[in-house]
Design an enzyme around this catalytic site. Structure first.
Site, mmCIF file in Angstrom:
data_model
loop_
_atom_site.group_PDB
_atom_site.id
_atom_site.type_symbol
_atom_site.label_atom_id
_atom_site.label_comp_id
_atom_site.label_asym_id
_atom_site.label_seq_id
_atom_site.Cartn_x
_atom_site.Cartn_y
_atom_site.Cartn_z
ATOM 1 N N HIS A 201 49.045 50.791 45.384
ATOM 2 C CA HIS A 201 47.673 51.123 45.769
ATOM 3 C C HIS A 201 47.376 52.610 45.580
ATOM 4 O O HIS A 201 46.243 52.971 45.250
ATOM 5 C CB HIS A 201 47.420 50.733 47.225
ATOM 6 N N ASN B 36 42.676 39.709 48.125
ATOM 7 C CA ASN B 36 43.432 40.229 46.985
ATOM 8 C C ASN B 36 44.610 39.295 46.662
ATOM 9 O O ASN B 36 45.773 39.709 46.587
ATOM 10 C CB ASN B 36 43.942 41.648 47.276
#
Length: 494
Positions: free
Chosen positions: A380, A349
């Protein structure tokens, strides 16, 4: 009240249901089928966009408009009326962009975007029962949040700060003129990245739309010193084909490995209470490996879509090869061969790590590491499993750094010892990552605690003992690689 049958839940979606027969045939949830269909259409549209709407044939306004309209259509196709959340957030933050003072633009944009995203995260968990009964629209909302905050800070850098107060990277990315409404919509909602990202910089995106992207990157790397006698015209076709092959492999692994070893196995009573410790350890590793192909598939396909449109060129490497990894979100080879927790995180990521560095780590005056972890966790979502993963990750990162600083130099005297060190640290890293990220994919607190109890909290205990009893030694070599490193593992630059 009787539970809804599984077949009805599998296609309950606010998005389009026209592909439900295909979803039922493949045995894949309709949301995922819609996602893949949109990305495949986006891939073909990207090639068409690069060839028939090239900067030499049409104006930037036409390219912006086409990219925006297609992006809006994809969002509505996948999420139906839930796409209104995305549009509301974009419009609110554009209102901030044009009405707030320069000094308040990043502050207001950040709190509005993160606040709206967090409210949506909470509603999916506590109103819609962990998102089981509702379409997951959080992915595009997370990407748009990254772009909104990135753009807000870069506008502030360009219009509200002195050049001497900026780092070299901040100065390069600073925006001197506020974007128009069309440019703002195109940057946030373009069809290439609205569904799966990744986040990118406004300057890079507008240079791509206006046809300056590749030449700008070649000038940055001084193409004449790379052995070129005239300005080259690199083609993305080769890199796109390569990434599509990787995507196909990831899809095959997802359809086979992921279904054979689902995450639900970790919650099975026979796994948690009956298997011996080594069996549980090995099985945990296999299940976590099986959970990765969907990320490999989605992120690599998204990268290929951007490249197919001509976006994502990063320059020329030391061997004179053209690089199309400006928007790459992961390096699969480095992930699977990582010999340290830090190396693993640096290649996973990637664009989110860069975003965290640019909007938080480099800008907060106090506790940058802690606040970056907090922002990452909030972005998140609010699933309890995320916080188990981030807290465990902090502990493991500190312990791994301590061990490396104390013992790595002992294994550098010969090739054999270095090989032994690499093999051992690779195995330990892969097992540690599996243990750490298990809560991230399990989401809920109860199965996470049950799993960790069955593993005797072994990694937590070992990490604590290492931190407490091993001496703290300074790192022998400190390097900064600002374009790829996770900010949380680095000290702030002077």
């Amino acid at each position: 009240m009787a539970a809804a049958p599984l077949s009805s839940l599998s296609h309950r979606t606010t998005g389009s249901t026209c592909l439900h027969p295909l979803s039922r045939l493949l045995g894949i949830p309709l949301d995922q089928v819609n996602f893949v269909a949109c990305q495949l259409v986006a891939l073909f549209a990207a090639f068409w966009f690069r060839i028939y709407l090239s900067p030499g044939k049409t104006s930037p306004e036409v390219r912006h408009t086409f990219a925006t309209i297609f992006g809006i259509y994809f969002v509505i196709f996948c999420f139906g009326w839930y796409s209104a959340h995305l549009f509301v957030l974009v419009l609110m933050c554009y209102g901030i962009m044009v009405t707030a003072s320069i000094s308040n633009i990043p502050r207001y944009s950040f709190f509005v975007a993160m606040g709206y995203l967090t409210i949506c995260h909470i509603s999916r968990i506590y109103i819609f029962h962990y998102g089981i009964l509702t379409t997951d629209f959080s992915g595009p909302l997370m990407i748009v949040t990254q772009k909104i905050t990135t753009l807000a800070f870069q506008v502030h850098d360009g219009l509200g700060r002195r050049a001497e107060d900026l780092s070299a990277e901040q100065l390069r990315l600073a925006i001197k003129v506020k974007p128009s409404f069309l440019e703002y919509l195109s940057y946030l909602l373009n069809f290439m990245s609205v569904i799966a990202g990744p986040c990118n910089n406004f300057k890079d995106y507008t240079a791509f739309i206006e046809g300056r992207h590749i030449h700008m990157k070649l000038l940055e790397v001084n193409w004449k010193q790379k052995g070129f006698h005239s300005l080259p015209e690199p083609s993305p076709t080769g890199p796109v084909i390569h990434k599509l092959c990787m995507t196909l492999v990831a899809l095959l692994l997802f359809l086979t490995l992921t279904k054979t070893f689902p995450v639900t196995c970790l919650m099975d009573d026979s796994f948690v209470h009956r298997a011996n410790f080594l069996t549980r350890l090995g099985y945990l590793y296999v299940v976590m490996q099986a959970s990765k192909p969907k990320y490999y598939f989605a992120w690599t396909l998204a990268d290929a879509v951007n490249n197919a449109a001509g976006f994502g060129f990063s320059g020329v490497d030391k061997n004179g090869n053209f690089c199309w990894d400006l928007l790459s979100n992961l390096n699969i080879w480095k992930i699977e061969t990582a010999t340290s927790f830090k190396m693993y995180l640096e290649n996973w990521n990637i664009q989110t790590a860069i975003w965290l560095k640019r909007v938080c780590y480099e800008r907060v005056p106090w506790y940058p590491t802690v606040l970056t972890f907090v922002l990452s966790a909030l972005w998140h979502g609010v699933y309890p499993g995320y916080y188990f993963t981030f807290l465990t990750g902090i502990l493991v990162t500190l312990a791994a750094r301590t061990v490396r600083n104390n013992y790595r130099y002992c294994f550098l005297s010969s090739r054999t010892l270095k090989l032994v060190y690499d093999v051992v640290t690779w195995a330990v890293t892969q097992l540690a990552v599996s243990y750490t990220v298990a809560p991230f994919v399990m989401l809920a607190a109860e199965p996470t605690i049950s799993l960790y109890k069955s593993m005797y909290f072994y990694l937590h205990i070992i990490s604590l003992l290492i931190i407490i009893f091993l001496p703290v030694r300074p790192q022998a070599h400190m390097q900064r690689h600002p374009q790829t490193l996770n900010s949380v593992n680095k000290k702030k630059a002077d």
